[in-house]
Design a protein around this motif. Structure first.
Motif, short mmCIF file in Angstrom:
data_model
loop_
_atom_site.label_atom_id
_atom_site.label_comp_id
_atom_site.label_asym_id
_atom_site.label_seq_id
_atom_site.Cartn_x
_atom_site.Cartn_y
_atom_site.Cartn_z
N HIS A 10 -28.61 -20.34 -1.84
CA HIS A 10 -28.40 -18.90 -1.72
C HIS A 10 -29.39 -18.13 -2.61
O HIS A 10 -30.00 -17.14 -2.17
N ASP A 11 -29.56 -18.57 -3.85
CA ASP A 11 -30.49 -17.91 -4.77
C ASP A 11 -31.94 -18.06 -4.32
O ASP A 11 -32.74 -17.14 -4.45
N LEU A 14 -32.41 -15.52 -1.57
CA LEU A 14 -32.45 -14.17 -2.13
C LEU A 14 -33.81 -13.87 -2.76
O LEU A 14 -34.43 -12.83 -2.50
N ARG A 99 -33.91 -7.48 -5.28
CA ARG A 99 -34.51 -6.94 -4.05
C ARG A 99 -35.46 -5.78 -4.31
O ARG A 99 -36.42 -5.59 -3.58
#
Length: 145
Positions: A10-11, A14, A99
């Motif tokens: 997941h990281d 991201l 982000r």
């Protein structure tokens, strides 16, 4: 190329999304294998508490690719400040800001790294001293306008 190493898929996703198409995701085993000459930056993603082996990994990165800035993406926590004082990290980005903040920070750090490398190359060159230090004679006359 920006190498990305994170503790979870997941990281990794991201961070890779924030970096864009410039990311090369690597795993912990043998991440330095390959073409290190093209590594512009290394981004490490790890949640708090930061695993004990990360400090050694940062030191290994500094030895193998000393021209590449190292950015850690993590969570705000008291142990992070202490850990950063012991490591050679170039910058830190919080997961909650990744982000919007990561890509501009990478661009800024890579720009400084390129200029620093160029300065080192010029200092070590066989150019005349006045050109190496950029302290050659200065013009004192000014054109009247």
């Amino acid at each position: 190329m920006i190498r990305v190493l994170a503790d979870s898929p997941h990281d990794v996703a991201l961070i890779s999304e924030a970096v864009g198409g410039l990311a090369e995701v690597v795993n912990g085993a043998g991440w330095l294998a390959g073409d290190d000459a093209h590594v512009e930056c290394v981004v490490l993603g790890c949640r708090s508490p930061i695993p004990p082996g990360r400090l050694e990994l940062v030191r290994e990165i500094e030895r193998e690719v000393p021209w590449a800035p190292v950015i850690i993406v993590t969570e705000p926590a008291p142990d992070v400040a202490r850990w950063l004082g012991e490591s050679g990290m170039s910058d830190i980005v919080w997961f909650e800001d990744v982000r919007t903040v990561l890509h501009p920070r990478i661009a800024a750090l890579c720009g400084r790294a390129v200029l620093s490398g160029l300065a080192d190359e010029i200092q070590g060159s066989t150019l005349p001293p006045a050109l190496r230090t950029a302290s050659g004679p200065q013009r004192t006359d000014r054109c009247a306008t």
